[in-house]
Scaffold this motif. Structure first.
Motif, short mmCIF file in Angstrom:
data_model
loop_
_atom_site.label_atom_id
_atom_site.label_comp_id
_atom_site.label_asym_id
_atom_site.label_seq_id
_atom_site.Cartn_x
_atom_site.Cartn_y
_atom_site.Cartn_z
N ALA A 582 -1.89 -13.45 -6.30
CA ALA A 582 -0.51 -12.92 -6.44
C ALA A 582 -0.49 -11.52 -7.04
O ALA A 582 0.39 -10.71 -6.73
CB ALA A 582 0.30 -13.87 -7.30
N SER A 583 -1.45 -11.23 -7.89
CA SER A 583 -1.44 -9.93 -8.57
C SER A 583 -1.87 -8.79 -7.64
O SER A 583 -1.71 -7.62 -7.96
CB SER A 583 -2.38 -9.98 -9.78
N ALA A 584 -2.41 -9.14 -6.48
CA ALA A 584 -2.95 -8.10 -5.60
C ALA A 584 -1.82 -7.41 -4.84
O ALA A 584 -0.75 -7.97 -4.62
CB ALA A 584 -3.93 -8.72 -4.62
N THR A 585 -2.09 -6.16 -4.45
CA THR A 585 -1.15 -5.45 -3.58
C THR A 585 -1.88 -5.14 -2.29
O THR A 585 -2.93 -4.48 -2.30
CB THR A 585 -0.69 -4.12 -4.23
N LEU A 586 -1.31 -5.66 -1.21
CA LEU A 586 -1.87 -5.33 0.10
C LEU A 586 -0.98 -4.28 0.72
O LEU A 586 0.23 -4.46 0.83
CB LEU A 586 -1.89 -6.58 0.98
N ALA A 587 -1.57 -3.15 1.13
CA ALA A 587 -0.78 -2.07 1.72
C ALA A 587 -1.35 -1.71 3.07
O ALA A 587 -2.56 -1.83 3.30
CB ALA A 587 -0.80 -0.86 0.80
N ARG A 588 -0.42 -1.30 3.95
CA ARG A 588 -0.92 -0.75 5.21
C ARG A 588 -1.06 0.74 4.99
O ARG A 588 -0.09 1.43 4.66
CB ARG A 588 0.04 -1.05 6.35
#
Ligand SMILES: Nc1nc2c(ncn2[C@@H]2O[C@@H]3COP(=O)(O)O[C@H]4[C@@H](O)[C@H](n5cnc6c(=O)[nH]c(N)nc65)O[C@@H]4COP(=O)(O)O[C@H]3[C@H]2O)c(=O)[nH]1
Length: 950
Positions: A582-588
């Motif tokens: 949950a703490s992760a940020t996935l970005a394009r």
């Protein structure tokens, strides 16, 4: 000058005194003359009275011979009386009474004088006749002679002296005589005459006595005394009058002085008043003019002159002319204003320059005229502006709310009603707090009121509540209005409902921070979050940044289309999200690149596990367009704080690691290492050197022959760029062409290669070598503006044909599938320049693009040629490529032919040309010439044999 009149006052006073003294003296002498004349008259009358008495006495006693003196005296008395009457003061009753009694006395005397003269004459005649008669009697001897003599003697005495004794004696003698008998007529006559004479004498004596008893002198004395009194009174009166005159003169002069003083005072005051008036009038913004009763201009200000600049001086100074001028002017201006000829009138007046004046002309009590002109153009304009403001107020989209100093709503516009849902009647008089949403705390409102009171305005966003309870955002601007005394008068609030704006803003924000396709955070938001995470003051913290690039995504895009590519990206995003904590940020990050931020790691191993999971996810087949698609992903991982300290460096390092993973065969992960860093540094340095190399003349072009596989003759050359680095020596184009493309330097560099090689070709032509030139052109050169026309012009400049040039492009350019690329390539081929596909077979070699683009040559990649001699599928692949090329009528060139075996194979397979170290390496232009000469000689000598060369 004005003060000199004050000296006139004593002068006037002296003149008045002199005049009074003169008049006094004159009157006094007149009175004196009158008095003296009267005294003379009195004396004369006294004297004449005395003369008259004397004459009377003498006549009575027979001493007077005639009455001349008496008559003369009486005549003079009469004249003197007349003079006295003339000089008498008729206004004095005492004098009048005295004079009247005097005249009566004189009249009485006059009457007695006549009597006396009469009886005196009779007596005298009797006295003359009696002696004659006596003598006759005596002669006749008539008795009583003695008695007669005695009688006569007594008569004479009585006549002479008039004494009583003589009278008595006469009477006795007469009685005696009477007693005598009448003896004769003469005696009777004598007796009769004696008796008559006696009676005459008696009467005379009686009249004289009466005359002498008349007291006229005391009357004269009384008159003189009265005259004296009158004179004294007159003089006293004169003196009194003179004193009064002096007093009056003094009063008059004093009055004059006072009047003069007052006049001076009042003229000073009027001067002051006029000055004040002039000052006040000149300070008036209104045009002001004052005309006197004669219509002369008394006063006007500058504004008046400015108002009527067309009036000449005469018109301005004269009301009637001024008025006439106004009338003329108003008539000429189409009677848009009116003038009434009444005494007081007001009218509107439009000036020649379009200003409007409120004119007021009124009469003054002196018959003058006061004219005032007020320029009301501003008011007219203000009215217009007010109407405009009112229209704006009514029709504007912004809500307007006016609140008084006691914080009560006093005015709202229709937009207010629309936005808040409250009708005006519901809110007027209310506290605006009724609109509050409750979302803002006390501090917020305190700040707002502080700004309103100190700065006079506040603006910002605020949440308020509509009548239906809905809370909505507003953009609110409040301005404090203060009165002349700097006290708060009202507050004007203007607000708009920014609900839609907020939504748009949110949308824009989302567009700005989120990827529209996958709804993942975009590059900006990722960097932001990364920076935030790095800024956290957390010790012993490990942070990982994973740079992910999909493997073979381009293939999917190219073969299944962009839509399928988009679907794939979305599905990948969903799978990655499922793998992450949950703490992760996935970005394009862009294209087929994703970045994962793992902010809370305990070890690098944790990052490895997550990355491997993502690789596993990406390796699972995806269903696109009802097809199973197999891709994968390459992941580069950089760690904080080990690999970089800041966001940029961390991103760059993860990217480098990702490239490393790509190079390592894809579908794997790589951690950033120091070696990668060094390579990155190297590339950076190389880029810098590259920028300087062209100007520094470090580039050269080498040429590799392209030989006919059938005749062994050199048919063309391929121009290959060489970089002689001052420190690093020769650098392969493989190492710097990509860099030149990335930096855009390829535009300049590629053109330089074209110029250089075309120049060399032209020279060789002149030397008798019929060669065709092949030049590598990067797809980036298209973007950087390389035009077919420029290339044709270059060829033409050197006397070459378009067909002398072959442009080698890579498959990747053809993959771009856009119309631009096709048009760009066709611009070359339609003019005769031929196109060759370089390294054919390594990319997505496809029949479709070969058909679509105007390709003439296929260059089979040396990878396939290399393996030709060995067992494997290379033989069949090359056969397929050759068959494909043949079917499309393309010329086939085998690249990288190094051995005779390879040569014989490609010859056997039907390639048209060969290129490779078997014949020659890429050579500088001069060496090429030498090589070609020797190669030509070898051919001519029949020495050329593939086996020999091997
Ligand atoms: N192992 C082996 N190699 C052989 C043999 N025969 C030729 N080669 C090499 O194969 C490459 C052929 O060029 P390319 O495929 O167009 O591949 C070129 C071309 O794509 C690019 N390149 C070179 N010069 C230019 C240029 O001026 N412009 C552009 N855009 N690219 C260039 O760099 C690539 C590499 O060029 P080079 O290093 O010169 O490498 C050349 C050449 O030296 C052989 O028998 N065995």
């Amino acid at each position: 000058m004005r003060r000199h009149w004050i000296w006139l006052i004593p002068l006037l006073f002296l003149a008045g005194l002199l005049l009074i003294a003169l008049l006094f003296q004159q009157n006094r002498s007149v009175y004196q003359q009158q008095y003296q004349f009267a005294v003379q008259l009195f004396n004369q009358l006294r004297e004449l009275d005395a003369v008259s008495d004397r004459e009377i006495v003498q006549i009575a006693h027979a001493r007077g011979r005639n009455y001349d003196h008496l008559a003369q005296a009486r005549q003079q008395i009469y004249l003197a009386q007349q003079a006295l009457e003339q000089w008498a003061e008729l206004d004095d009753p005492v004098t009048q009474t005295l004079l009247s009694s005097y005249f009566t006395l004189q009249e009485h005397k006059e009457a007695l004088v006549l009597d006396i003269q009469h009886y005196a004459a009779l007596s005298r005649n009797g006295l003359l006749y009696l002696p004659q008669l006596n003598a006759e009697l005596s002669a006749q001897g008539v008795i009583g002679e003695a008695q007669r003599y005695q009688l006569l003697s007594a008569l004479y005495r009585f006549h002479l002296f008039g004494d009583l004794a003589s009278l008595h004696e006469v009477q006795r003698h007469l009685a005696d005589l009477q007693a005598l008998p009448v003896t004769s007529a003469a005696l009777a006559d004598f007796k009769h005459h004696a008796e008559r004479n006696l009676s005459h004498l008696a009467r005379l004596s009686q009249d004289v006595q009466a005359y002498l008893l008349i007291e006229s002198r005391p009357v004269l004395d009384a008159l003189e005394q009265q005259k004296q009194i009158y004179y004294a009174e007159r003089v006293a009166l004169l003196e009194r009058r003179a004193r009064i005159m002096v007093g009056l003169t003094l009063l008059l002069v004093l009055g004059l002085a006072l009047a003069g003083y007052r006049w001076q005072l009042s003229s000073q005051q009027s001067r002051l008043a006029r000055q004040r008036l002039e000052t006040a009038v000149s300070g008036l913004s209104e045009a002001f003019a004052l005309f006197d009763g004669q219509g002369r201009l008394v006063l006007c200000n500058q504004a008046w002159q400015r108002t009527y600049p067309w009036m000449n001086e005469q018109e301005r100074r004269d009301w009637s002319r001024c008025y006439a001028s106004l009338q003329r002017y108003l008539k000429a201006s189409g009677c848009r204003a009116y003038l009434k000829p009444q005494e007081v009138h007001q009218f509107l007046e439009e000036t020649y320059d379009g200003r409007w004046l409120q004119a007021s002309d009124s009469g003054t009590p002196e018959g003058g005229r006061v004219c005032v002109r007020t320029d009301i153009s501003g008011i007219q304009q203000s009215r217009q502006e007010l109407r405009t403001v009112a229209a704006v107020f009514e029709n504007c989209n912004e809500a307007i709310m006016v609140v008084d100093a006691a914080v009560r709503i006093t005015l709202v516009n229709p937009a207010f009603e629309r936005i808040t849902g409250y009708a005006a009647a519901e809110v007027l008089g209310q506290n605006p707090h009724l609109l509050a949403s409750g979302r803002h705390d006390r501090a917020f409102y305190r700040q707002l009121w502080l700004a309103l009171l100190e700065d006079g305005q506040w603006s910002g966003e605020i949440w308020n509540r509509r009548r239906n309870g809905e809370i909505y955002p507003q953009h609110l601007s409040i301005t404090t209005l203060r009165n002349a005394a700097d006290q708060v008068h009202e507050y004007v609030a203007v607000f708009t409902d920014i609900t839609q704006h907020k939504k748009h803003e949110e949308q824009i924000k989302r567009q700005a921070y989120y990827d529209a396709l996958t709804q993942l955070p975009n590059r900006i938001l990722l960097i932001d979050r990364l920076e935030q995470a790095l800024a956290q003051p957390q010790r012993h913290r490990l942070l990982a940044l994973c740079f992910i690039d999909l493997d073979r995504f381009k293939n999917v895009n190219d073969t299944l289309g962009h839509e399928a590519g988009d679907q794939l990206l979305v599905q990948v995003a969903a799978r990655f999200t499922a793998c992450l904590p949950a703490s992760a940020t996935l970005a394009r990050f862009g294209g087929d690149e994703y970045v994962v931020l793992l902010p809370e790691l305990h070890s690098a191993q944790e990052a490895t596990l997550i990355a491997e999971q993502m690789i596993a996810c990406a390796s699972e087949p995806f269903v696109l367009a009802e097809r199973d698609i197999q891709i994968g992903c390459s992941i580069g991982i950089a760690l904080y704080p080990n690999d970089a300290q800041d966001a940029d460096s961390l991103m760059r390092n993860a990217d480098l690691a990702m490239y490393q993973a790509k190079q390592a065969g894809r579908n794997c992960l790589r951690f950033f290492t120091q070696r990668l860093q060094r390579e990155a540094d190297y590339l950076m340095q190389l880029e810098q050197d590259l920028r300087l190399a062209l100007a520094a003349g470090q580039f050269s072009v080498h040429y590799q022959p392209q030989i006919s596989s059938h005749t062994g003759r050199v048919e063309g050359v391929e121009a290959l760029l060489r970089w002689q680095h001052p420190q690093r020596g020769w650098i392969s184009p493989v190492d710097f062409i990509g860099l030149a493309e990335d930096t855009g330097l390829i535009g300049e560099l590629g053109w330089w290669v074209l110029e250089q090689s075309v120049r060399d070709l032209a020279r060789w032509r002149q030397q008798g070598h019929a060669l065709r030139l092949a030049v590598n052109v990067s797809g980036r050169q298209k973007q950087l503006g390389l035009q077919a026309a420029s290339v044709l012009a270059l060829l033409a400049r050197h006397g070459l044909e378009a067909s002398d040039l072959v442009i080698e492009i890579t498959e990747s350019l053809l993959m771009e599938r856009d119309d631009d690329t096709q048009a760009w390539l066709e611009a070359f081929t339609t003019q005769g320049i031929r196109l060759a596909i370089d390294d054919f077979g390594t990319g997505y070699s496809s029949l479709s693009y070969l058909k679509r683009f105007p390709i003439s040559v296929l260059k089979i990649d040396r990878e396939f040629i290399r393996d030709l001699g060995e067992a494997g599928e290379a033989q069949s692949l090359v056969e397929a490529i050759v068959a494909l090329g043949r079917s499309l009528g393309l010329k086939l060139v085998a690249e990288g032919v190094e051995t005779a075996t390879q040569l014989s194979r490609v010859q056997a397979l039907g390639c048209d040309q060969v290129q490779g170290y078997y014949y020659a390496r890429p050579l500088p232009a001069d060496e090429l010439l030498f090589w070609m000469t020797r190669h030509q000689q070898d051919i001519q000598a029949g020495l050329y044999s593939p086996d020999e060369k091997d």
